[in-house]
Design a protein around this motif. Sequence first.
Motif, PDB file in Angstrom:
ATOM      1  N   GLN A   1       8.657   2.289   3.945  1.00 14.89           N
ATOM      2  CA  GLN A   1       9.578   1.185   3.669  1.00 14.89           C
ATOM      3  C   GLN A   1      10.414   1.452   2.424  1.00 14.89           C
TER       4      GLN A   1
ATOM      5  N   GLY B   1       4.141   1.953   2.608  1.00 13.83           N
ATOM      6  CA  GLY B   1       4.165   1.851   4.063  1.00 13.83           C
ATOM      7  C   GLY B   1       2.770   1.927   4.635  1.00 13.83           C
ATOM      8  N   ASP B   2       2.699   2.127   5.951  1.00 17.51           N
ATOM      9  CA  ASP B   2       1.429   2.304   6.643  1.00 17.51           C
ATOM     10  C   ASP B   2       0.859   3.667   6.241  1.00 17.51           C
ATOM     11  N   THR B   3      -0.201   3.686   5.458  1.00 16.19           N
ATOM     12  CA  THR B   3      -0.692   4.940   4.879  1.00 16.19           C
ATOM     13  C   THR B   3      -1.204   5.919   5.936  1.00 16.19           C
ATOM     14  N   ASP B   4      -1.761   5.405   7.041  1.00 19.78           N
ATOM     15  CA  ASP B   4      -2.227   6.301   8.099  1.00 19.78           C
ATOM     16  C   ASP B   4      -1.048   7.041   8.723  1.00 19.78           C
ATOM     17  N   LYS B   5       0.034   6.314   8.977  1.00 18.37           N
ATOM     18  CA  LYS B   5       1.220   6.947   9.563  1.00 18.37           C
ATOM     19  C   LYS B   5       1.873   7.911   8.580  1.00 18.37           C
TER      20      LYS B   5
ATOM     21  N   GLU C   1      -4.157   7.791  -2.099  1.00 21.17           N
ATOM     22  CA  GLU C   1      -3.852   6.501  -1.481  1.00 21.17           C
ATOM     23  C   GLU C   1      -4.048   5.400  -2.517  1.00 21.17           C
TER      24      GLU C   1
ATOM     25  N   ARG D   1       0.851  -1.191   0.000  1.00 18.66           N
ATOM     26  CA  ARG D   1       0.000   0.000   0.000  1.00 18.66           C
ATOM     27  C   ARG D   1       0.884   1.237   0.000  1.00 18.66           C
TER      28      ARG D   1
END
Length: 243
Positions: free
Chosen positions: A149, A188-192, A221, A102
């Motif tokens: 990442q 990576g973690d999209t929220d972060k 996103e 993602r």
Amino acid sequence: MRNSLRPVRLLTAAVFALAGLIFVTSFNTAKGTNIRTDASLLKLSDLIRQRSHRNAELDAETAAVRGDVDDLVRRDDGSTKAEDEKLETLAQAAGTRELTGRALTVSLADAPPNATAAPGYPEPQANDLVIHQQDLQAVVNALWQGGAQGVQVMDQRLISTSAVRCVGNTLILQGRVYSPPYKVTAVGDTDKLRKALADSPAIQNYQLYVKAYGLGWKVDERETVTLPGYSGTVNLHYAEPAE
């Protein structure tokens, strides 16, 4: 007395000669040299584009050769499975392997050519209407801070030695030249990642120019994105193994 005046006369002659050179240069410039159509500048622009295209071709050739070398190493190195797994982990961390996951894509663009100030803001200067190096760097830094990442700018993967540099509003990245709009993609973690973008003081400052003068800003996103592995050369002056 005559000998003592000689240095002064020489200095005076030099000053007049320099003044004459400046006047001639100013006259030639005033006659109408157009920096948008000047042949020498156009040739330089063409050369830059050619070199950028050639660098892209060399990157592709390097990637192909590196793939062949990796295949030979995996076949003939005699390493254990655990060592191969460790090597693959290090390659992923270094950014030389493809990365899928993602992602967020941040798009930045110059203001429209006819941009004017929003109510309550001063009229813009030329520098207020274009993307600068610090704007791109702020996005990249925030995405790393948010736990990305892997990060890609335009069509190139970033590694530890990558440098985002701009000349005017032109991006020079790893030997290749790009013009706006610019796209930065992070897996990576999209929220972060979103939170890191929102928390960045530099990006908060950029948002003021988005509101005032219409600079471009868009965050998308994406469910699944594959970032390419870095395929260029790595020039290190000093390095230590990571603990």
